[in-house]
Scaffold this motif. Structure first.
Motif, mmCIF file in Angstrom:
data_model
loop_
_atom_site.group_PDB
_atom_site.id
_atom_site.type_symbol
_atom_site.label_atom_id
_atom_site.label_comp_id
_atom_site.label_asym_id
_atom_site.label_seq_id
_atom_site.Cartn_x
_atom_site.Cartn_y
_atom_site.Cartn_z
ATOM 1 N N VAL A 249 12.539 43.558 45.053
ATOM 2 C CA VAL A 249 13.334 43.549 46.285
ATOM 3 C C VAL A 249 14.497 42.567 46.148
ATOM 4 N N ILE A 250 14.249 41.415 45.540
ATOM 5 C CA ILE A 250 15.322 40.430 45.322
ATOM 6 C C ILE A 250 16.414 41.020 44.450
ATOM 7 N N VAL A 251 16.024 41.699 43.362
ATOM 8 C CA VAL A 251 16.997 42.316 42.463
ATOM 9 C C VAL A 251 17.786 43.394 43.187
ATOM 10 N N GLN A 252 17.101 44.254 43.922
ATOM 11 C CA GLN A 252 17.771 45.359 44.607
ATOM 12 C C GLN A 252 18.646 44.860 45.746
ATOM 13 N N ARG A 253 18.240 43.799 46.414
ATOM 14 C CA ARG A 253 19.069 43.203 47.455
ATOM 15 C C ARG A 253 20.323 42.578 46.839
ATOM 16 N N TYR A 254 20.173 41.972 45.666
ATOM 17 C CA TYR A 254 21.335 41.411 44.957
ATOM 18 C C TYR A 254 22.373 42.493 44.675
ATOM 19 N N HIS A 255 21.936 43.663 44.204
ATOM 20 C CA HIS A 255 22.870 44.763 43.964
ATOM 21 C C HIS A 255 23.621 45.121 45.249
ATOM 22 N N SER A 256 22.890 45.129 46.367
ATOM 23 C CA SER A 256 23.542 45.421 47.650
ATOM 24 C C SER A 256 24.589 44.367 47.985
ATOM 25 N N GLU A 257 24.280 43.111 47.726
ATOM 26 C CA GLU A 257 25.219 42.031 48.026
ATOM 27 C C GLU A 257 26.509 42.182 47.224
ATOM 28 N N VAL A 258 26.377 42.497 45.938
ATOM 29 C CA VAL A 258 27.570 42.652 45.108
ATOM 30 C C VAL A 258 28.378 43.862 45.554
ATOM 31 N N PHE A 259 27.691 44.961 45.848
ATOM 32 C CA PHE A 259 28.416 46.159 46.279
ATOM 33 C C PHE A 259 29.075 45.932 47.633
ATOM 34 N N ASN A 260 28.436 45.181 48.507
ATOM 35 C CA ASN A 260 29.048 44.878 49.791
ATOM 36 C C ASN A 260 30.328 44.062 49.606
ATOM 37 N N GLY A 261 30.360 43.185 48.608
ATOM 38 C CA GLY A 261 31.587 42.448 48.320
ATOM 39 C C GLY A 261 32.726 43.373 47.927
ATOM 40 N N PHE A 262 32.414 44.390 47.140
ATOM 41 C CA PHE A 262 33.405 45.404 46.755
ATOM 42 C C PHE A 262 33.903 46.160 47.985
ATOM 43 N N LEU A 263 32.970 46.571 48.849
ATOM 44 C CA LEU A 263 33.353 47.291 50.066
ATOM 45 C C LEU A 263 34.219 46.416 50.968
ATOM 46 N N THR A 264 33.869 45.155 51.065
ATOM 47 C CA THR A 264 34.637 44.238 51.906
ATOM 48 C C THR A 264 36.070 44.128 51.414
ATOM 49 N N ARG A 265 36.233 44.015 50.103
ATOM 50 C CA ARG A 265 37.586 43.933 49.549
ATOM 51 C C ARG A 265 38.395 45.177 49.890
ATOM 52 N N LEU A 266 37.784 46.355 49.771
ATOM 53 C CA LEU A 266 38.494 47.593 50.091
ATOM 54 C C LEU A 266 38.793 47.698 51.581
ATOM 55 N N SER A 267 37.905 47.160 52.413
ATOM 56 C CA SER A 267 38.134 47.211 53.854
ATOM 57 C C SER A 267 39.312 46.347 54.273
ATOM 58 N N GLU A 268 39.703 45.407 53.406
ATOM 59 C CA GLU A 268 40.824 44.513 53.697
ATOM 60 C C GLU A 268 42.120 44.973 53.054
ATOM 61 N N MET A 269 42.085 46.082 52.324
ATOM 62 C CA MET A 269 43.279 46.631 51.676
ATOM 63 C C MET A 269 43.923 47.674 52.579
ATOM 64 N N PRO A 270 45.148 47.467 53.055
ATOM 65 C CA PRO A 270 45.819 48.506 53.846
ATOM 66 C C PRO A 270 46.045 49.759 53.010
ATOM 67 N N ASP A 271 45.870 50.904 53.649
ATOM 68 C CA ASP A 271 46.064 52.164 52.935
ATOM 69 C C ASP A 271 46.440 53.242 53.942
ATOM 70 N N GLY A 272 47.675 53.678 53.900
ATOM 71 C CA GLY A 272 48.106 54.720 54.827
ATOM 72 C C GLY A 272 48.539 54.136 56.156
ATOM 73 N N ASP A 273 48.504 54.960 57.173
ATOM 74 C CA ASP A 273 48.992 54.582 58.505
ATOM 75 C C ASP A 273 47.923 53.819 59.282
#
Length: 449
Positions: free
Chosen positions: A344-368
């Motif tokens: 569970v610790i390992v799988q939660r870690y993967h989620s944490e790293v992927f959430n960091g990627f999603l967060t970065r994309l959520s802060e990138m303007p794209d389109g209107d």
């Protein structure tokens, strides 16, 4: 220069001029030829990404029941509860869809690890043969339709080149365990784990912007230099061979166009990640690959990506999160509570790293007014459920992104047991504007997504 001798061309014929050469495809003047691949252009579409986790998730253990379900929400619909493995995604919940009840029967076999990865995105059971023969994966279907206007129609990434020996099988070989992407049923695409190679493929050779610009400016069209030879050759060929040569040269020109597109990219103001000289540890490799991919999306280098976040049968330890055990042996937890809690610790870690990627994309303007994440469609999950049993039901499966308004988000959708995951793959392609009627063993679109 005359290449024609008694109406036959040597198989290894080249066009040469100005010190450069370009090979020719198989022609009827050499031996019976096949048809050339067509090139099609497509309008801009959402970014798509397929992110693979080996060894399933702690979500359906039979000994401890719900107590050891650390993935599947109890509630359905909107504003669902988040179990421990999914808790890191709380900031992204409005962009998140949990899909329960999915299975992948074409992935089932006694070979287990040997075919699990390569069948995740095709849902086609491969032939039992050392030569690969499975199904085209959905990332490559998407690349044909929405990846043609970017320099790289798709990228295939990994953190490790391969896992342990049990990823191969005497019957199926090693082709399906080391990749999740198949360009054709018989053409597995290698997943690139070398960060330097990934960087150079995306942004060009050279350690600085000036070096990359200088190297790109040295590029001269090979076709322009051999056009006279091409015209001479055309006069000697029949109509069928001329058509093959023209198709082939169009393909070469398309490659040149993509190289030129790479050189024309304006990377000013783009924060390119620094690639270490020495190979870093697993955690840094994983995060750097996500940094590279986020910039590739940002600069429109590619719209399609696949990423094996760890190798199938990975023996990597996770000391950086306090789990010194190797990943694959730990996945054979024998329903031991302590081992499962480490997983569970390992799988939660993967989620944490992927959430960091999603967060970065959520802060990138794209389109209107939207963000990169608003305009993306991402699949995150595994083709295995309980790693101790090696089963393919129920599959841990998440969808992220808004798909330019085509994905609802903030949902936990529970479907009847063993609903084909191919139905979800079909749905994601349709949401991205890819014209497709079926995927693998799909039975229909999931309109609720």
């Amino acid at each position: 220069m005359n290449f024609i001798t008694k109406k036959h061309l040597a198989r290894r014929t080249f066009l040469r001029a100005g010190g450069v050469s370009i090979g020719l495809p198989l022609l009827g003047a050499m031996v019976p030829a096949g048809t050339a691949l067509s090139q099609t252009a497509a309008a801009a579409r959402p970014r798509m990404g397929f992110f693979y986790l080996p060894h399933g998730a702690i979500m359906n253990n039979t000994r401890f029941g719900e107590e050891m379900n650390h993935w599947t929400p109890d509630s359905e619909g909107a504003d669902f509860d988040l179990k421990p493995i999914l808790e890191p995604f709380a900031p992204m919940q409005r962009h998140m869809t949990v899909v329960s009840g999915l299975g992948n029967r074409p992935a089932e076999s006694s070979a287990v690890h040997a075919i699990i990865p390569g069948t995740w995105l095709s849902c086609v059971h491969p032939n039992r043969d050392q030569t690969p023969s499975g199904g085209v994966t959905v990332d490559q279907i998407a690349a044909r339709h929405i990846g043609q206007e970017t320099p790289l129609p798709s990228v295939e990434l990994a953190t490790e080149q391969r896992g342990g020996s049990s990823g191969c099988d005497a019957g199926y070989g090693c082709s399906y365990s080391r990749t999740i992407s198949f360009r054709t049923a018989t053409t597995p695409l290698p997943m690139e784990a070398d960060m330097r190679k990934v960087f150079e493929r995306m942004f060009g050779r050279g350690d600085t912007a000036a070096q990359r610009s200088r190297i790109a400016s040295d590029y001269t069209s090979v076709l322009d230099m051999v056009m006279a030879e091409i015209r001479d050759l055309g006069r000697e060929l029949g109509a069928a061979d001329r058509s093959i040569v023209n198709d082939y040269l169009d393909s070469v020109r398309e490659i040149e166009r993509r190289v030129e597109m790479l050189g024309e990219r304006d990377l000013t103001g783009v924060d390119l990640p620094e690639i270490p000289v020495a190979t870093p540890g697993f955690d840094e490799r994983l995060r750097l690959m996500f940094d590279l991919l986020s910039v590739a999306y940002q600069t429109n280098m590619t719209r399609i990506a696949t990423f094996m976040m760890a190798a199938e049968v990975s023996n990597t330890p996770y000391n950086h999160v306090g789990v010194p055990d190797a990943f694959h042996p730990l996945s054979h937890h024998a329903e031991n509570r302590q081992a499962m809690e480490k997983l569970v610790i390992v799988q939660r870690y993967h989620s944490e790293v992927f959430n960091g990627f999603l967060t970065r994309l959520s802060e990138m303007p794209d389109g209107d007014g939207g963000s990169m994440l608003d305009n993306s469609i991402f699949l995150y999950g595994s083709n295995m459920s309980n790693s101790n049993n090696h089963d393919s039901f129920p599959l841990p499966t998440l969808v992220f992104g808004g798909g330019n308004g085509t994905i609802k988000g903030n949902q936990h959708l529970r479907y009847p047991d063993h609903t084909p995951i191919a139905n979800l793959l079909l749905t994601l392609l349709l949401r991205a504007g890819v014209p497709v009627e079926s995927v693998g063993d799909s039975t229909g679109e999931m309109v609720e997504v």
